[in-house]
Design an enzyme around this catalytic site. Structure first.
Site, PDB file in Angstrom:
ATOM      1  N   LYS A 148       0.818  -1.208   0.000  1.00 46.84           N
ATOM      2  CA  LYS A 148       0.000   0.000   0.000  1.00 46.84           C
ATOM      3  C   LYS A 148       0.856   1.264   0.000  1.00 46.84           C
ATOM      4  O   LYS A 148       1.720   1.441   0.859  1.00 46.84           O
ATOM      5  CB  LYS A 148      -0.928  -0.006   1.211  1.00 46.84           C
ATOM      6  CG  LYS A 148      -2.056   1.011   1.145  1.00 46.84           C
ATOM      7  CD  LYS A 148      -2.918   0.893   2.395  1.00 46.84           C
ATOM      8  CE  LYS A 148      -4.163   1.735   2.301  1.00 46.84           C
ATOM      9  NZ  LYS A 148      -4.870   1.767   3.621  1.00 46.84           N
ATOM     10  N   HIS A 149       0.564   2.136  -0.954  1.00 48.42           N
ATOM     11  CA  HIS A 149       1.307   3.385  -1.082  1.00 48.42           C
ATOM     12  C   HIS A 149       0.480   4.405  -1.847  1.00 48.42           C
ATOM     13  O   HIS A 149      -0.327   4.062  -2.702  1.00 48.42           O
ATOM     14  CB  HIS A 149       2.642   3.164  -1.809  1.00 48.42           C
ATOM     15  CG  HIS A 149       2.485   2.724  -3.233  1.00 48.42           C
ATOM     16  ND1 HIS A 149       2.095   1.433  -3.580  1.00 48.42           N
ATOM     17  CD2 HIS A 149       2.649   3.392  -4.409  1.00 48.42           C
ATOM     18  CE1 HIS A 149       2.033   1.335  -4.894  1.00 48.42           C
ATOM     19  NE2 HIS A 149       2.357   2.505  -5.419  1.00 48.42           N
ATOM     20  N   VAL A 150       0.680   5.665  -1.506  1.00 52.79           N
ATOM     21  CA  VAL A 150       0.145   6.760  -2.305  1.00 52.79           C
ATOM     22  C   VAL A 150       1.320   7.417  -3.013  1.00 52.79           C
ATOM     23  O   VAL A 150       2.480   7.187  -2.671  1.00 52.79           O
ATOM     24  CB  VAL A 150      -0.625   7.784  -1.437  1.00 52.79           C
ATOM     25  CG1 VAL A 150      -1.876   7.153  -0.847  1.00 52.79           C
ATOM     26  CG2 VAL A 150       0.264   8.345  -0.332  1.00 52.79           C
TER      27      VAL A 150
END
Length: 292
Positions: A148-150
Site C-alpha cells: 500500500k502506497h500513495v
C-alpha cells in the site's frame, strides 16, 4: 511550515541521480484538446527501461507478490519516515521531478481502504508544497505493487492537476459537497475537501479521509468479504478529491493509472499516442471505467 521536506527530497534526488539509482524520464509529448480541455500525451521512453528491469528482476518483476521494493526500500531512494506509518521514497522511474512514493512502513494490501494515516502523510507534503496526491487501487487501476502506497507530484507546468476540471464543477460546492463533471462519461465522484499548500495537516487529513468515505458511499464502492475494495483510482489536490472505479487497466495496450485522469497520459511507445488521438483522451479514459 519550513521547506525541510523539499530540501531533503532535492538532496536525496541529487545523490540518487549522481549514482544512477534514480532514472529520470525521457519524453516526447504532444497536446490534444478534448471537451474544451487541454491534455498532454507523453511517450516516456524510460517506461521501456522499467519494463526491461521488471523482466530481468529475480523473482519475476514488480507484479510478482514476492517482490516488494517498499518493505525494505533502496537506501539511495529513501528520503525518510513521514507521519506515524509511512516512509517517503523517490520514485525510481519518476514521471516528473520530485515524484514521490509514500509507502506504509509495514506491508498492507494496496486494495485495503485508504485510512486517515494515508491522507495524513500526503497532507504533510501538500501543506508544504501543494501538488497532487495519487492512488492506484489494484492492478486494474494501474498499480504495479501490492504494498500500500500513495504517490505525490508537485504542481508544475505540464504536471498532472485537477485544475483541468475546475471550470466544469460548481464554484460554490461546499466542503464535503459532491459533484460529477459533464465531460467524464465514466462513473466518478468529486468531493470538495480542505487540502493544499498552507492547509493545516490535521484539517486536511480529516477532510480528505471524510471525502474519500463520502465518494465511496456515492459510488457504492464497498469492501468485499476479503476486506479489499474493487479497483479504483483516487486523485486529490486543488481543494478537490476525485474517485473513479475501474473496470480494466489498459486502453489499446496503454496502462492507465491515476495520473492519466488529471490531464497527462503516459504511453510506452510513440504509436500509442496515435491510439489516444484517434478516439480522444476523454474516450480513452472512459474505456477503462464504468459507464456513468
Amino acid at each position: 511550515m519550513t521547506s525541510n521536506w523539499m530540501k531533503m527530497i532535492d538532496a536525496c534526488s541529487a545523490a540518487a541521480l549522481a549514482s544512477g539509482a534514480l532514472q529520470p524520464v525521457q519524453v516526447e509529448q504532444t497536446e490534444m484538446e478534448d471537451g474544451g480541455m487541454r491534455f498532454i500525451v507523453r511517450w516516456v521512453s524510460s517506461l521501456a527501461v522499467k519494463d526491461a528491469a521488471a523482466k530481468a528482476a529475480i523473482p519475476g518483476g514488480p507484479r510478482d507478490p514476492d517482490f516488494n521494493p517498499f518493505l525494505k526500500p533502496d537506501p539511495e531512494l529513501t528520503v525518510g519516515p513521514i507521519g506515524d506509518e509511512h516512509v517517503v521514497i523517490l520514485n525510481k522511474f519518476p514521471l516528473c521531478e520530485r515524484h514521490l512514493v509514500l509507502a506504509r512502513r509495514e506491508f498492507e494490501e494496496q486494495l485495503l481502504p485508504l485510512v486517515r494515516s494515508d491522507f495524513a502523510a500526503l497532507a504533510i507534503i501538500m501543506a508544504e508544497a501543494g501538488g497532487i496526491g495519487l492512488y492506484n487501487g489494484g492492478t486494474a487501476a494501474g498499480a504495479s505493487q501490492r504494498h500500500k502506497h500513495v504517490q505525490w507530484m508537485p504542481e508544475a507546468e505540464g504536471n498532472a492537476s485537477l485544475q483541468l476540471f475546475a471550470p466544469g464543477l460548481p464554484a460554490d460546492l461546499p466542503e464535503q459537497g459532491v459533484a460529477t463533471h459533464p465531460a467524464l462519461a465514466m462513473k466518478h465522484c468529486f468531493v470538495r475537501v480542505h487540502c493544499g499548500k498552507g492547509v493545516a495537516v490535521d484539517l486536511a487529513a480529516d477532510s480528505m479521509a471524510a471525502g474519500f468515505a463520502r465518494a465511496c458511499d456515492e459510488l457504492d464502492l464497498k469492501p468485499g468479504a476479503d476486506g479489499l475494495l474493487p479497483p479504483f483510482n483516487l486523485l486529490v489536490g486543488d481543494g478537490c478529491l476525485l474517485v473513479l472505479p475501474r473496470s480494466q487497466e489498459h486502453f489499446e495496450g496503454i496502462s492507465m493509472s491515476a495520473v492519466c485522469f488529471a490531464g497527462t497520459l503516459y504511453t510506452r511507445t510513440s504509436e500509442q499516442i496515435e491510439a489516444v488521438r484517434r478516439v480522444g483522451p476523454l474516450q480513452a479514459m472512459a474505456a477503462v471505467g464504468y459507464a456513468a
